[in-house]
Write a protein that holds these residues in place. Sequence first.
Motif, PDB file in Angstrom:
ATOM      1  N   PHE A   6       0.858  -1.186   0.000  1.00  0.00           N
ATOM      2  CA  PHE A   6       0.000   0.000   0.000  1.00  0.00           C
ATOM      3  C   PHE A   6       0.891   1.231   0.000  1.00  0.00           C
ATOM      4  N   SER A   7       0.386   2.335  -0.598  1.00  0.00           N
ATOM      5  CA  SER A   7       1.297   3.458  -0.787  1.00  0.00           C
ATOM      6  C   SER A   7       1.394   4.385   0.421  1.00  0.00           C
ATOM      7  N   SER A   8       0.372   4.414   1.296  1.00  0.00           N
ATOM      8  CA  SER A   8       0.475   5.283   2.462  1.00  0.00           C
ATOM      9  C   SER A   8      -0.262   4.644   3.628  1.00  0.00           C
ATOM     10  N   LYS A   9      -0.044   5.197   4.808  1.00  0.00           N
ATOM     11  CA  LYS A   9      -0.729   4.656   5.976  1.00  0.00           C
ATOM     12  C   LYS A   9      -2.238   4.882   5.843  1.00  0.00           C
ATOM     13  N   PHE A  10      -2.590   6.104   5.428  1.00  0.00           N
ATOM     14  CA  PHE A  10      -4.012   6.403   5.250  1.00  0.00           C
ATOM     15  C   PHE A  10      -4.618   5.447   4.217  1.00  0.00           C
ATOM     16  N   GLY A  11      -3.890   5.223   3.138  1.00  0.00           N
ATOM     17  CA  GLY A  11      -4.366   4.300   2.104  1.00  0.00           C
ATOM     18  C   GLY A  11      -4.570   2.904   2.668  1.00  0.00           C
ATOM     19  N   ALA A  12      -3.575   2.419   3.415  1.00  0.00           N
ATOM     20  CA  ALA A  12      -3.670   1.072   3.991  1.00  0.00           C
ATOM     21  C   ALA A  12      -4.902   0.975   4.885  1.00  0.00           C
ATOM     22  N   LEU A  13      -5.087   2.017   5.691  1.00  0.00           N
ATOM     23  CA  LEU A  13      -6.207   2.023   6.622  1.00  0.00           C
ATOM     24  C   LEU A  13      -7.536   2.013   5.867  1.00  0.00           C
ATOM     25  N   THR A 227      -3.533 -11.664   4.050  1.00  0.00           N
ATOM     26  CA  THR A 227      -3.144 -11.220   2.721  1.00  0.00           C
ATOM     27  C   THR A 227      -2.886  -9.709   2.703  1.00  0.00           C
ATOM     28  N   TYR A 228      -3.830  -8.936   3.224  1.00  0.00           N
ATOM     29  CA  TYR A 228      -3.637  -7.484   3.250  1.00  0.00           C
ATOM     30  C   TYR A 228      -2.478  -7.106   4.172  1.00  0.00           C
ATOM     31  N   GLY A 229      -2.352  -7.837   5.276  1.00  0.00           N
ATOM     32  CA  GLY A 229      -1.253  -7.566   6.200  1.00  0.00           C
ATOM     33  C   GLY A 229       0.091  -7.658   5.500  1.00  0.00           C
ATOM     34  N   SER A 230       0.175  -8.549   4.519  1.00  0.00           N
ATOM     35  CA  SER A 230       1.452  -8.714   3.835  1.00  0.00           C
ATOM     36  C   SER A 230       1.763  -7.533   2.923  1.00  0.00           C
ATOM     37  N   TYR A 231       0.788  -6.664   2.691  1.00  0.00           N
ATOM     38  CA  TYR A 231       1.045  -5.460   1.895  1.00  0.00           C
ATOM     39  C   TYR A 231       1.272  -4.237   2.777  1.00  0.00           C
ATOM     40  N   VAL A 232       1.223  -4.443   4.104  1.00  0.00           N
ATOM     41  CA  VAL A 232       1.351  -3.302   5.022  1.00  0.00           C
ATOM     42  C   VAL A 232       2.820  -3.078   5.373  1.00  0.00           C
ATOM     43  N   GLU A 233       3.256  -1.828   5.316  1.00  0.00           N
ATOM     44  CA  GLU A 233       4.640  -1.486   5.647  1.00  0.00           C
ATOM     45  C   GLU A 233       4.958  -1.807   7.100  1.00  0.00           C
ATOM     46  N   ARG A 234       6.224  -2.091   7.330  1.00  0.00           N
ATOM     47  CA  ARG A 234       6.610  -2.510   8.660  1.00  0.00           C
ATOM     48  C   ARG A 234       6.613  -1.367   9.671  1.00  0.00           C
ATOM     49  N   HIS A 235       6.667  -0.131   9.198  1.00  0.00           N
ATOM     50  CA  HIS A 235       6.727   0.944  10.198  1.00  0.00           C
ATOM     51  C   HIS A 235       5.353   1.492  10.594  1.00  0.00           C
ATOM     52  N   TYR A 236       4.272   0.815  10.237  1.00  0.00           N
ATOM     53  CA  TYR A 236       2.967   1.230  10.772  1.00  0.00           C
ATOM     54  C   TYR A 236       2.685   0.449  12.048  1.00  0.00           C
ATOM     55  N   ASN A 237       1.976   1.093  12.948  1.00  0.00           N
ATOM     56  CA  ASN A 237       1.680   0.443  14.224  1.00  0.00           C
ATOM     57  C   ASN A 237       0.438  -0.456  14.106  1.00  0.00           C
ATOM     58  N   VAL A 238       0.694  -1.770  14.150  1.00  0.00           N
ATOM     59  CA  VAL A 238      -0.398  -2.737  13.984  1.00  0.00           C
ATOM     60  C   VAL A 238      -1.469  -2.599  15.052  1.00  0.00           C
ATOM     61  N   ARG A 239      -1.045  -2.270  16.260  1.00  0.00           N
ATOM     62  CA  ARG A 239      -2.018  -2.186  17.351  1.00  0.00           C
ATOM     63  C   ARG A 239      -2.990  -1.039  17.115  1.00  0.00           C
ATOM     64  N   LEU A 397       4.534  -7.027  16.765  1.00  0.00           N
ATOM     65  CA  LEU A 397       3.547  -6.124  17.366  1.00  0.00           C
ATOM     66  C   LEU A 397       4.140  -4.742  17.613  1.00  0.00           C
ATOM     67  N   SER A 398       5.439  -4.701  17.837  1.00  0.00           N
ATOM     68  CA  SER A 398       6.094  -3.443  18.167  1.00  0.00           C
ATOM     69  C   SER A 398       6.747  -2.818  16.946  1.00  0.00           C
ATOM     70  N   SER A 399       6.556  -3.400  15.767  1.00  0.00           N
ATOM     71  CA  SER A 399       7.240  -2.968  14.545  1.00  0.00           C
ATOM     72  C   SER A 399       8.743  -2.838  14.812  1.00  0.00           C
ATOM     73  N   GLY A 400       9.362  -3.933  15.185  1.00  0.00           N
ATOM     74  CA  GLY A 400      10.765  -3.878  15.590  1.00  0.00           C
ATOM     75  C   GLY A 400      10.797  -3.242  16.966  1.00  0.00           C
ATOM     76  N   ASP A 401      11.458  -2.073  17.116  1.00  0.00           N
ATOM     77  CA  ASP A 401      11.264  -1.391  18.396  1.00  0.00           C
ATOM     78  C   ASP A 401      10.741   0.028  18.219  1.00  0.00           C
ATOM     79  N   LEU A 402      10.014   0.229  17.124  1.00  0.00           N
ATOM     80  CA  LEU A 402       9.407   1.540  16.873  1.00  0.00           C
ATOM     81  C   LEU A 402       8.319   1.881  17.878  1.00  0.00           C
ATOM     82  N   TYR A 403       7.471   0.894  18.159  1.00  0.00           N
ATOM     83  CA  TYR A 403       6.352   1.124  19.092  1.00  0.00           C
ATOM     84  C   TYR A 403       6.383   0.042  20.151  1.00  0.00           C
ATOM     85  N   PRO A 404       7.269   0.179  21.138  1.00  0.00           N
ATOM     86  CA  PRO A 404       7.464  -0.916  22.098  1.00  0.00           C
ATOM     87  C   PRO A 404       6.152  -1.354  22.747  1.00  0.00           C
ATOM     88  N   THR A 405       5.999  -2.683  22.880  1.00  0.00           N
ATOM     89  CA  THR A 405       4.829  -3.232  23.555  1.00  0.00           C
ATOM     90  C   THR A 405       5.238  -3.539  24.985  1.00  0.00           C
TER      91      THR A 405
END
Length: 437
Positions: A6-13, A227-239, A397-405
């Motif tokens: 997906f091209s942007s966070k808003f788009g993904a959402l 399937t859609y999750g696999s198109y989501v960038e890693r730096h978006y916060n899944v939670r 869940l934390s996108s690496g350590d971008l958004y620590p859980t």
Amino acid sequence: MEREKFSSKFGALMVIIGSAVGLGNIWRFPYMVGANGGAAFILLYILFAVIICLPVMLAEISIGRKSRTNAFGGMYRLSGEKKFWKGASLLYLVTPCLITFFYCVIGGMTIEFFFRSFGLNIPSGPWWTLLWTLLFLGCNAVIIMGGVKDGIERSSKIMMPMLFVIIVLMALRSITLPSSTEATTGALDGVKFLFRPDFSKITAQTAIAALGQAFFSLSLGSGVLMTYGSYVERHYNVRTISWQIVLSDMGFAIIAGIAVIPAVFALKADPAAVLSDNMDSALVFEILPEVFPMMPLGGVLQPLFFFALFLAALTSSISQFEVPVAAVMNDGKVSRKKASLILLAVFTVGCTICSLVPKTISIFDAIASNWLLPIGGVLAVIFIGWFYSKEEFRSELSSGDLYPTGNRLFGFVLLLIKYIAPLGVLAIFLSKIFLTR
Ligand code: TRP
């Protein structure tokens, strides 16, 4: 070839909310509420969405995003290629197909009613239903063949806000409708029905229906979010994304309920009978066309509404279409176009059956929504909870350590994923099997 994103966070959402918000909210939710006793059903639905569906959603998106492959191969890859998970994932090929078969029939009705709202005299009958259905299916195929980004992302960004505005207007009109001469109840009785719970209405049947509705409405358990999750960038916060999806989806459903149910109470002689008789039919398609002529600018809003509903349905049905297409593309090593054509053939057969034999709609719906979706969702939480590395999941869940859980949050999520979600579904299944009156 690089995997599409997906091209942007808003788009993904918007795309994921686009998949969640659809006929499930506007067509299915009002009659499920009507047939299952009103407010008590809504409370169960909210409860299940939060304690069962939210964890399933976190699990599904994580599986997709981590494995960067389709729903059929995700758990297989993450498990270190254990055959069992591939076999189990067959479910993610069957369920979206079964849902597409009947979903496209209702999708076709949105096109039919769009044209009808201009006052055109359109004939009806099974062959006409088939025509609209195949037209709707065709729209899906065109978008899917065009790839993920342009069609889906762009249309969702425009139409979802538009649908929201129109449905809010409908809800306001519905609660302010004066009672018709045949009605003995008023719009406010409908509001009470929606918001005043009668706990004696809760049965095993209501519980399983609410669970099925929550899964259906959130597009869970059929591999869509993998399937859609696999198109989501890693730096978006899944939670955050997950919460936003659940809240938007609930909001849409409840507003749609307000748009329909109070109108039934204001316009119909025997609202209870109208509501409980509508299990397999189209409450929305019966009630809303009666409401439009009674509102200012109704003549303009009616076609706009059905157009927006058409797009909401389309952004949902393409997500079901995309699941098996992505799987056939990856595993069968064929082009997107070829995979789409193969599935188009399968869907044409299934949709033809549902168009010509309307009884199959509610049968397929009940099998898929009440049983297959919860099983598909439980499979995902069991995989993450019991067969996958906790550290890897936490890092996802934390996108690496971008958004620590935090420890406490993670412990709570694990509790939901390992125990509450699977046992909750099991309890509901058992009560349905053993307690059905
Ligand atoms: N959630 C959509 C709706 O509410 C329908 C939908 C799209 C769906 N993808 C799905 C339902 C996958 C179940 C599984 O209309």
